[in-house]
Design a protein around this motif. Structure first.
Motif, PDB file in Angstrom:
ATOM      1  N   UNK A  64      -2.118  19.471  49.223  1.00 40.17           N
ATOM      2  CA  UNK A  64      -1.296  18.876  48.157  1.00 40.17           C
ATOM      3  C   UNK A  64      -1.881  17.550  47.687  1.00 40.17           C
ATOM      4  N   UNK A  65      -3.186  17.455  47.659  1.00 37.91           N
ATOM      5  CA  UNK A  65      -3.813  16.217  47.196  1.00 37.91           C
ATOM      6  C   UNK A  65      -3.355  15.896  45.782  1.00 37.91           C
ATOM      7  N   UNK A  66      -2.910  14.661  45.574  1.00 40.32           N
ATOM      8  CA  UNK A  66      -2.408  14.256  44.267  1.00 40.32           C
ATOM      9  C   UNK A  66      -0.909  14.400  44.119  1.00 40.32           C
ATOM     10  N   UNK A  67      -0.253  15.044  45.089  1.00 41.86           N
ATOM     11  CA  UNK A  67       1.210  15.186  45.056  1.00 41.86           C
ATOM     12  C   UNK A  67       1.819  14.029  45.844  1.00 41.86           C
ATOM     13  N   UNK A  68       2.666  13.244  45.198  1.00 39.21           N
ATOM     14  CA  UNK A  68       3.188  12.033  45.820  1.00 39.21           C
ATOM     15  C   UNK A  68       4.378  12.270  46.745  1.00 39.21           C
ATOM     16  N   UNK A  69       5.018  13.437  46.632  1.00 34.79           N
ATOM     17  CA  UNK A  69       6.250  13.625  47.395  1.00 34.79           C
ATOM     18  C   UNK A  69       6.168  14.742  48.429  1.00 34.79           C
ATOM     19  N   UNK A  70       4.959  15.192  48.764  1.00 35.30           N
ATOM     20  CA  UNK A  70       4.835  16.185  49.827  1.00 35.30           C
ATOM     21  C   UNK A  70       3.399  16.259  50.311  1.00 35.30           C
ATOM     22  N   UNK A  71       3.220  16.227  51.647  1.00 30.49           N
ATOM     23  CA  UNK A  71       1.909  16.446  52.264  1.00 30.49           C
ATOM     24  C   UNK A  71       1.956  17.763  53.012  1.00 30.49           C
ATOM     25  N   UNK A  72       1.197  18.750  52.532  1.00 31.17           N
ATOM     26  CA  UNK A  72       1.097  20.040  53.203  1.00 31.17           C
ATOM     27  C   UNK A  72      -0.360  20.274  53.581  1.00 31.17           C
ATOM     28  N   UNK A  73      -0.583  20.645  54.837  1.00 34.25           N
ATOM     29  CA  UNK A  73      -1.927  20.781  55.388  1.00 34.25           C
ATOM     30  C   UNK A  73      -2.211  22.211  55.816  1.00 34.25           C
ATOM     31  N   UNK A  74      -3.453  22.624  55.612  1.00 36.81           N
ATOM     32  CA  UNK A  74      -3.982  23.853  56.188  1.00 36.81           C
ATOM     33  C   UNK A  74      -4.780  23.451  57.429  1.00 36.81           C
ATOM     34  N   UNK A  75      -4.366  23.957  58.599  1.00 33.16           N
ATOM     35  CA  UNK A  75      -5.005  23.578  59.866  1.00 33.16           C
ATOM     36  C   UNK A  75      -5.486  24.839  60.577  1.00 33.16           C
ATOM     37  N   UNK A  76      -6.746  24.831  60.994  1.00 33.57           N
ATOM     38  CA  UNK A  76      -7.336  25.945  61.733  1.00 33.57           C
ATOM     39  C   UNK A  76      -7.603  25.505  63.171  1.00 33.57           C
ATOM     40  N   UNK A 118       8.797   9.772  60.480  1.00 35.18           N
ATOM     41  CA  UNK A 118       7.938  10.942  60.390  1.00 35.18           C
ATOM     42  C   UNK A 118       8.320  11.947  61.474  1.00 35.18           C
ATOM     43  N   UNK A 119       8.070  13.222  61.180  1.00 38.89           N
ATOM     44  CA  UNK A 119       8.239  14.244  62.193  1.00 38.89           C
ATOM     45  C   UNK A 119       7.254  14.038  63.327  1.00 38.89           C
ATOM     46  N   UNK A 120       7.699  14.290  64.545  1.00 34.71           N
ATOM     47  CA  UNK A 120       6.862  14.025  65.720  1.00 34.71           C
ATOM     48  C   UNK A 120       5.607  14.883  65.708  1.00 34.71           C
ATOM     49  N   UNK A 121       5.782  16.193  65.620  1.00 34.02           N
ATOM     50  CA  UNK A 121       4.633  17.099  65.748  1.00 34.02           C
ATOM     51  C   UNK A 121       3.849  17.213  64.446  1.00 34.02           C
ATOM     52  N   UNK A 122       4.539  17.256  63.320  1.00 34.46           N
ATOM     53  CA  UNK A 122       3.829  17.423  62.047  1.00 34.46           C
ATOM     54  C   UNK A 122       2.897  16.247  61.781  1.00 34.46           C
ATOM     55  N   UNK A 123       3.358  15.028  62.065  1.00 38.91           N
ATOM     56  CA  UNK A 123       2.501  13.866  61.833  1.00 38.91           C
ATOM     57  C   UNK A 123       1.369  13.801  62.854  1.00 38.91           C
ATOM     58  N   UNK A 124       1.629  14.270  64.090  1.00 36.30           N
ATOM     59  CA  UNK A 124       0.573  14.291  65.105  1.00 36.30           C
ATOM     60  C   UNK A 124      -0.551  15.234  64.702  1.00 36.30           C
ATOM     61  N   UNK A 125      -0.195  16.458  64.333  1.00 42.94           N
ATOM     62  CA  UNK A 125      -1.209  17.442  63.970  1.00 42.94           C
ATOM     63  C   UNK A 125      -1.951  17.065  62.696  1.00 42.94           C
ATOM     64  N   UNK A 126      -1.241  16.493  61.739  1.00 41.02           N
ATOM     65  CA  UNK A 126      -1.847  16.216  60.442  1.00 41.02           C
ATOM     66  C   UNK A 126      -2.628  14.913  60.409  1.00 41.02           C
ATOM     67  N   UNK A 127      -2.192  13.914  61.184  1.00 45.25           N
ATOM     68  CA  UNK A 127      -2.736  12.568  60.983  1.00 45.25           C
ATOM     69  C   UNK A 127      -3.368  11.927  62.216  1.00 45.25           C
ATOM     70  N   UNK A 128      -3.044  12.411  63.428  1.00 46.51           N
ATOM     71  CA  UNK A 128      -3.474  11.652  64.599  1.00 46.51           C
ATOM     72  C   UNK A 128      -4.372  12.418  65.564  1.00 46.51           C
ATOM     73  N   UNK A 129      -4.725  13.654  65.257  1.00 48.73           N
ATOM     74  CA  UNK A 129      -5.657  14.361  66.127  1.00 48.73           C
ATOM     75  C   UNK A 129      -7.021  14.416  65.459  1.00 48.73           C
ATOM     76  N   UNK A 130      -8.054  14.657  66.267  1.00 48.02           N
ATOM     77  CA  UNK A 130      -9.384  14.921  65.736  1.00 48.02           C
ATOM     78  C   UNK A 130      -9.907  16.196  66.395  1.00 48.02           C
TER      79      UNK A 130
END
Length: 263
Positions: free
Chosen positions: A14-26, A188-200
C-alpha cells in the motif's frame, strides 16, 4: 515446540496510502517438513515493542535485569520476560485490582464488580498498561510480583495467503498493520507491527499451523464453481485458494468478493 522460521521477503503493498499499511510477507519453510492447506492459519508467537518494554521498566523504577518467573515456570530477566512472555498492552483485571487497592481508587473498585463488565470494557478501551501506571505513580511492585499481574502473551493467527502446490517450502501472509491513536498516544498491534517493522531476515519467527477445519475448497471435483466472500477475513485466504486452483488446473469458475477501504 514451534518452528523457528525466517523471513524471505517483505513488500509494502500500500505504498502511497496514508491510512493503511498492508504487507506481503514470505516465510521460508525450507527443510522443516511443515505442511498446510489453503484455509489454514499460521500461528505466530510475537515479541513486544522494546520501546514499550523500556518505558514500563523505567516507570516502575526497575533495571530490567531482575529475575522473574515466566508462564512456562522458568526464569528470565524482567526485560526478556516483558518482551517475549507477557502482555504489556491490554491490562488484566488482577493488575487493575492491585493498583486500585494500593491507590485507593474507588472508581476502579466499583468497575471491577462482576456486574460492571460492560462499563469496565468501555473504560479500558484505548488504554494500555503504561497509561494506568503513569496515572498512578504511587503504585509500587516488586518485579516478580508485577509479572504475576500480567496475562500470558499468546499466539496470533494469520490466514495463509499461499498454496504449497504453487509455492513449495514457503508460507505467505498478507498482513495489515493495526494502528490507531488513543489518549494522545500512537498504538500498534503487537504481532502485526513486529512482523512488518521490527524483524529482519535473521529474526527467528516461532510459528506453527492451525487447521482451518471447514474452510476448504471443494475436494471432489475441480470443476465445481466456487464463490468466495471475504468481508471479514480479507484477501489473504482467497489468494491461497486461487493459487491452489491454478496449481491443480481447476476448471470451475470462481468469483471473489472482499472489502477494502478504497474501490
Amino acid at each position: 515446540n514451534p518452528l523457528l522460521a525466517r523471513r524471505k521477503t517483505s513488500l509494502l503493498l500500500t505504498e502511497g496510502c496514508n491510512n493503511k499499511d498492508t504487507w506481503h510477507i514470505e516465510i521460508s519453510l525450507q527443510g522443516s517438513g511443515l505442511e498446510f492447506s489453503p484455509g489454514d492459519s499460521l500461528a505466530v508467537l510475537p515479541q513486544n515493542n522494546p520501546q514499550q518494554v523500556d518505558e514500563i521498566i523505567a516507570t516502575l523504577g526497575f533495571t530490567g535485569e531482575e529475575t522473574v518467573p515466566t508462564p512456562a515456570k522458568e526464569e528470565a530477566t524482567l526485560r526478556k520476560a516483558l518482551t517475549e512472555n507477557y502482555v504489556i498492552t491490554t491490562p488484566d483485571k488482577k493488575l487493575l485490582k492491585a493498583i486500585a487497592e494500593q491507590c485507593e481508587n474507588t472508581e476502579w473498585q466499583h468497575l471491577l464488580e462482576a456486574e460492571k463488565k460492560a462499563e469496565l470494557n468501555d473504560y479500558l478501551w484505548g488504554r494500555e498498561i503504561i497509561d494506568l501506571l503513569l496515572a498512578h505513580p504511587t503504585a509500587s511492585f516488586q518485579p516478580a510480583e508485577f509479572v504475576t499481574l500480567l496475562k500470558k502473551l499468546n499466539v496470533r493467527l494469520y490466514s495463509v495467503a499461499s498454496s504449497l502446490a504453487h509455492q513449495p517450502d514457503e508460507v505467505h501472509l498478507t498482513l495489515a498493520v493495526v494502528e490507531y491513536e488513543s489518549f494522545g498516544r500512537q498504538r500498534q498491534g503487537v504481532c502485526s507491527s513486529w512482523l512488518a517493522e521490527r524483524i529482519d531476515d535473521d529474526t527467528q519467527i516461532p510459528c506453527f499451523i492451525t487447521p482451518g477445519k471447514g474452510f476448504r475448497l471443494p475436494e471432489a471435483d475441480n470443476n465445481t464453481p466456487i464463490i468466495m466472500c471475504g468481508p471479514g477475513t480479507g484477501i489473504a485466504p482467497f489468494r491461497a485458494f486461487m493459487q491452489e486452483r491454478k496449481a491443480t488446473s481447476a476448471n470451475g469458475d470462481a468469483w471473489l468478493f472482499f472489502g477494502e477501504i478504497h474501490e
